[in-house]
Design a protein around this motif. Structure first.
Motif, PDB file in Angstrom:
ATOM      1  N   LYS A  50       0.845  -1.195   0.000  1.00  0.00           N
ATOM      2  CA  LYS A  50       0.000   0.000   0.000  1.00  0.00           C
ATOM      3  C   LYS A  50       0.878   1.241   0.000  1.00  0.00           C
ATOM      4  CE  LYS A  50      -3.393  -2.495   2.799  1.00  0.00           C
ATOM      5  NZ  LYS A  50      -3.963  -2.642   4.147  1.00  0.00           N
ATOM      6  N   GLU A  51       2.060   1.092   0.618  1.00  0.00           N
ATOM      7  CA  GLU A  51       2.958   2.235   0.779  1.00  0.00           C
ATOM      8  C   GLU A  51       4.043   2.234  -0.299  1.00  0.00           C
ATOM      9  OE1 GLU A  51       2.918   2.532   5.583  1.00  0.00           O
ATOM     10  OE2 GLU A  51       3.842   0.792   4.638  1.00  0.00           O
ATOM     11  N   ASN A  52       3.697   1.744  -1.490  1.00  0.00           N
ATOM     12  CA  ASN A  52       4.676   1.575  -2.555  1.00  0.00           C
ATOM     13  C   ASN A  52       5.458   2.855  -2.853  1.00  0.00           C
ATOM     14  OD1 ASN A  52       6.035   0.140  -4.479  1.00  0.00           O
ATOM     15  ND2 ASN A  52       4.197  -0.619  -5.497  1.00  0.00           N
ATOM     16  N   GLU A  53       4.764   3.983  -2.950  1.00  0.00           N
ATOM     17  CA  GLU A  53       5.428   5.243  -3.283  1.00  0.00           C
ATOM     18  C   GLU A  53       6.400   5.666  -2.193  1.00  0.00           C
ATOM     19  OE1 GLU A  53       2.857   8.384  -4.432  1.00  0.00           O
ATOM     20  OE2 GLU A  53       1.833   7.206  -5.972  1.00  0.00           O
ATOM     21  N   LYS A  54       5.985   5.526  -0.933  1.00  0.00           N
ATOM     22  CA  LYS A  54       6.872   5.872   0.191  1.00  0.00           C
ATOM     23  C   LYS A  54       8.105   4.980   0.183  1.00  0.00           C
ATOM     24  CE  LYS A  54       3.258   7.459   3.381  1.00  0.00           C
ATOM     25  NZ  LYS A  54       2.598   7.201   4.692  1.00  0.00           N
ATOM     26  N   ILE A  73      16.957  -8.976   8.234  1.00  0.00           N
ATOM     27  CA  ILE A  73      16.453  -8.929   9.614  1.00  0.00           C
ATOM     28  C   ILE A  73      14.973  -9.312   9.650  1.00  0.00           C
ATOM     29  CG2 ILE A  73      15.947  -7.404  11.576  1.00  0.00           C
ATOM     30  CD1 ILE A  73      18.488  -5.814  10.792  1.00  0.00           C
ATOM     31  N   ILE A  74      14.206  -8.798   8.693  1.00  0.00           N
ATOM     32  CA  ILE A  74      12.775  -9.123   8.623  1.00  0.00           C
ATOM     33  C   ILE A  74      12.583 -10.628   8.390  1.00  0.00           C
ATOM     34  CG2 ILE A  74      10.670  -8.824   7.257  1.00  0.00           C
ATOM     35  CD1 ILE A  74      11.671  -5.907   6.725  1.00  0.00           C
ATOM     36  N   ALA A  75      13.352 -11.179   7.465  1.00  0.00           N
ATOM     37  CA  ALA A  75      13.243 -12.612   7.170  1.00  0.00           C
ATOM     38  C   ALA A  75      13.599 -13.443   8.402  1.00  0.00           C
ATOM     39  CB  ALA A  75      14.164 -12.973   5.996  1.00  0.00           C
ATOM     40  N   TYR A  76      14.642 -13.027   9.116  1.00  0.00           N
ATOM     41  CA  TYR A  76      15.055 -13.754  10.324  1.00  0.00           C
ATOM     42  C   TYR A  76      13.964 -13.657  11.397  1.00  0.00           C
ATOM     43  CZ  TYR A  76      17.830 -15.114  14.400  1.00  0.00           C
ATOM     44  OH  TYR A  76      18.287 -15.731  15.541  1.00  0.00           O
ATOM     45  N   HIS A  88       3.870  -3.196   6.709  1.00  0.00           N
ATOM     46  CA  HIS A  88       4.428  -1.874   7.056  1.00  0.00           C
ATOM     47  C   HIS A  88       5.831  -1.998   7.656  1.00  0.00           C
ATOM     48  CE1 HIS A  88       4.491   2.334   8.163  1.00  0.00           C
ATOM     49  NE2 HIS A  88       4.780   2.006   9.407  1.00  0.00           N
ATOM     50  N   ILE A  89       6.196  -3.187   8.143  1.00  0.00           N
ATOM     51  CA  ILE A  89       7.509  -3.387   8.751  1.00  0.00           C
ATOM     52  C   ILE A  89       8.620  -3.042   7.763  1.00  0.00           C
ATOM     53  CG2 ILE A  89       7.661  -5.825   8.086  1.00  0.00           C
ATOM     54  CD1 ILE A  89       9.008  -4.326  11.365  1.00  0.00           C
ATOM     55  N   ARG A  90       8.370  -3.298   6.478  1.00  0.00           N
ATOM     56  CA  ARG A  90       9.420  -3.060   5.474  1.00  0.00           C
ATOM     57  C   ARG A  90       9.781  -1.580   5.412  1.00  0.00           C
ATOM     58  NH1 ARG A  90       7.967  -6.729   2.744  1.00  0.00           N
ATOM     59  NH2 ARG A  90       9.715  -8.121   3.103  1.00  0.00           N
ATOM     60  N   HIS A 157       7.709  -6.183  17.364  1.00  0.00           N
ATOM     61  CA  HIS A 157       6.524  -6.566  18.133  1.00  0.00           C
ATOM     62  C   HIS A 157       5.284  -5.867  17.594  1.00  0.00           C
ATOM     63  CE1 HIS A 157       4.168  -8.007  21.497  1.00  0.00           C
ATOM     64  NE2 HIS A 157       3.698  -6.779  21.641  1.00  0.00           N
ATOM     65  N   ALA A 158       5.431  -4.589  17.250  1.00  0.00           N
ATOM     66  CA  ALA A 158       4.285  -3.832  16.740  1.00  0.00           C
ATOM     67  C   ALA A 158       3.797  -4.372  15.405  1.00  0.00           C
ATOM     68  CB  ALA A 158       4.660  -2.358  16.586  1.00  0.00           C
ATOM     69  N   MET A 159       4.680  -4.991  14.641  1.00  0.00           N
ATOM     70  CA  MET A 159       4.310  -5.469  13.318  1.00  0.00           C
ATOM     71  C   MET A 159       3.885  -6.928  13.285  1.00  0.00           C
ATOM     72  SD  MET A 159       4.335  -2.926  11.305  1.00  0.00           S
ATOM     73  CE  MET A 159       3.950  -1.775  12.627  1.00  0.00           C
ATOM     74  N   LYS A 160       3.866  -7.595  14.456  1.00  0.00           N
ATOM     75  CA  LYS A 160       3.288  -8.933  14.497  1.00  0.00           C
ATOM     76  C   LYS A 160       1.797  -8.788  14.224  1.00  0.00           C
ATOM     77  CE  LYS A 160       4.549 -11.473  18.075  1.00  0.00           C
ATOM     78  NZ  LYS A 160       4.956 -11.782  19.467  1.00  0.00           N
ATOM     79  N   ILE A 161       1.202  -9.809  13.662  1.00  0.00           N
ATOM     80  CA  ILE A 161      -0.209  -9.714  13.251  1.00  0.00           C
ATOM     81  C   ILE A 161      -1.090  -9.236  14.401  1.00  0.00           C
ATOM     82  CG2 ILE A 161      -2.181 -10.990  12.356  1.00  0.00           C
ATOM     83  CD1 ILE A 161       0.090 -10.440  10.353  1.00  0.00           C
TER      84      ILE A 161
END
Length: 274
Positions: A50-54, A73-76, A88-90, A157-161
């Motif tokens: 959704k945030e492609n432009e950003k 880091i995200i993958a780990y 949004h974590i990305r 933690h904030a980006m966990k489902i």
């Protein structure tokens, strides 16, 4: 897939089945131009957000290695937590990691006042944060302070489902820190942050507040509650001060039954000081 925009050597925007996506991979954009065919073998990540432009703007202005480090880091984190993180974590974590690395290069160290609380409340995420520090050092020979592990843990933690909003998580953690400080000041003690009693206390305080939000309350036998008020007067009065401050400063009202359990934890801390 055709390239529609080059972000840098390791990130390009492509058109895939009439949908614009971002492709990440080592050298995926090297010596390429608009309308060139992307080498699928070089693509490590392909996603639409959704945030492609950003994200495009972010990727265009930060070093390529920062993007790849954040991806790793995200993958780990997803592997260790066995869950898919919110997309949004990305954007949030990549921006944070890049900024943190640049700060470290300039010798600017930000202290995380919630370090000890994060270590206790979000243990798995904090361990991932520590791994991230080692990973950055391995890739860039830059050692970031342990405070950064806590910042990274909060983002993850904030980006966990079921994680929740980052601002709300930081607010809750700050409240818990204030509650422990009230206990320290009132009883004139220093709670050892690596002590199991401290872990039990802060974990209980956290779930006490969370139970209020979900209308799940602890119940305690009335006679037991009266006995505790009488037997552990200092600890109960301290628990009451904690509850009063919570109500006055944060608008959170704890029921009396909850004070009984907090009293037990405080009494345990007091006994360890004597």
């Amino acid at each position: 897939m055709k390239i529609t925009k080059i972000l840098n050597n390791n990130a390009v925007v492509v058109m895939d089945k009439n949908e614009e996506k971002i492709a990440i991979g080592g050298g995926v954009g090297f010596n390429k131009g608009k309308n060139d065919i992307v080498n699928n073998a070089k693509i490590e990540k392909l996603f639409v957000l959704k945030e492609n432009e950003k994200l495009q703007r972010l990727f265009a202005r930060i070093p390529e290695e920062h993007i790849l480090i954040a991806e790793e880091i995200i993958a780990y984190a997803e592997e260790m937590l066995n869950t898919k993180l919110d997309e949004h974590i990305r954007l949030a974590l990549t921006d944070h990691i890049s900024f943190a690395i640049e700060r470290e290069k300039k010798g600017i160290h930000l202290r995380n006042k919630l370090l000890q609380e994060v270590k206790v409340l979000y243990k798995k995420e904090f361990e991932i944060g520590l791994w991230a520090l080692d990973h950055v050092e391995e890739k860039l020979q830059i050692r970031m302070p342990i405070d950064e592990a806590a910042f990274i843990a909060l983002h993850i933690h904030a980006m966990k489902i079921q994680g929740g909003d980052l601002h709300e998580i930081v607010r809750l953690t700050s409240i818990l820190k204030d509650m422990v400080q009230t206990i320290n000041d009132d009883l004139d003690i220093t709670v050892e942050e690596d002590d199991i009693a401290y872990e039990r206390l802060i974990t209980h305080l956290r779930f006490a507040i969370m139970r209020l939000n979900s209308n799940e309350l602890h119940t305690m036998d009335e006679e037991m509650f009266k006995m505790m008020k009488k037997k552990f007067t200092l600890s109960f009065n301290c628990a009451k001060k904690v509850a009063d401050k919570l109500d006055t400063e944060h608008g959170i009202t704890l029921p009396e039954e909850e004070l009984g359990y907090i009293t037990l934890h405080i009494e345990r801390l007091r006994s360890l000081q004597s």
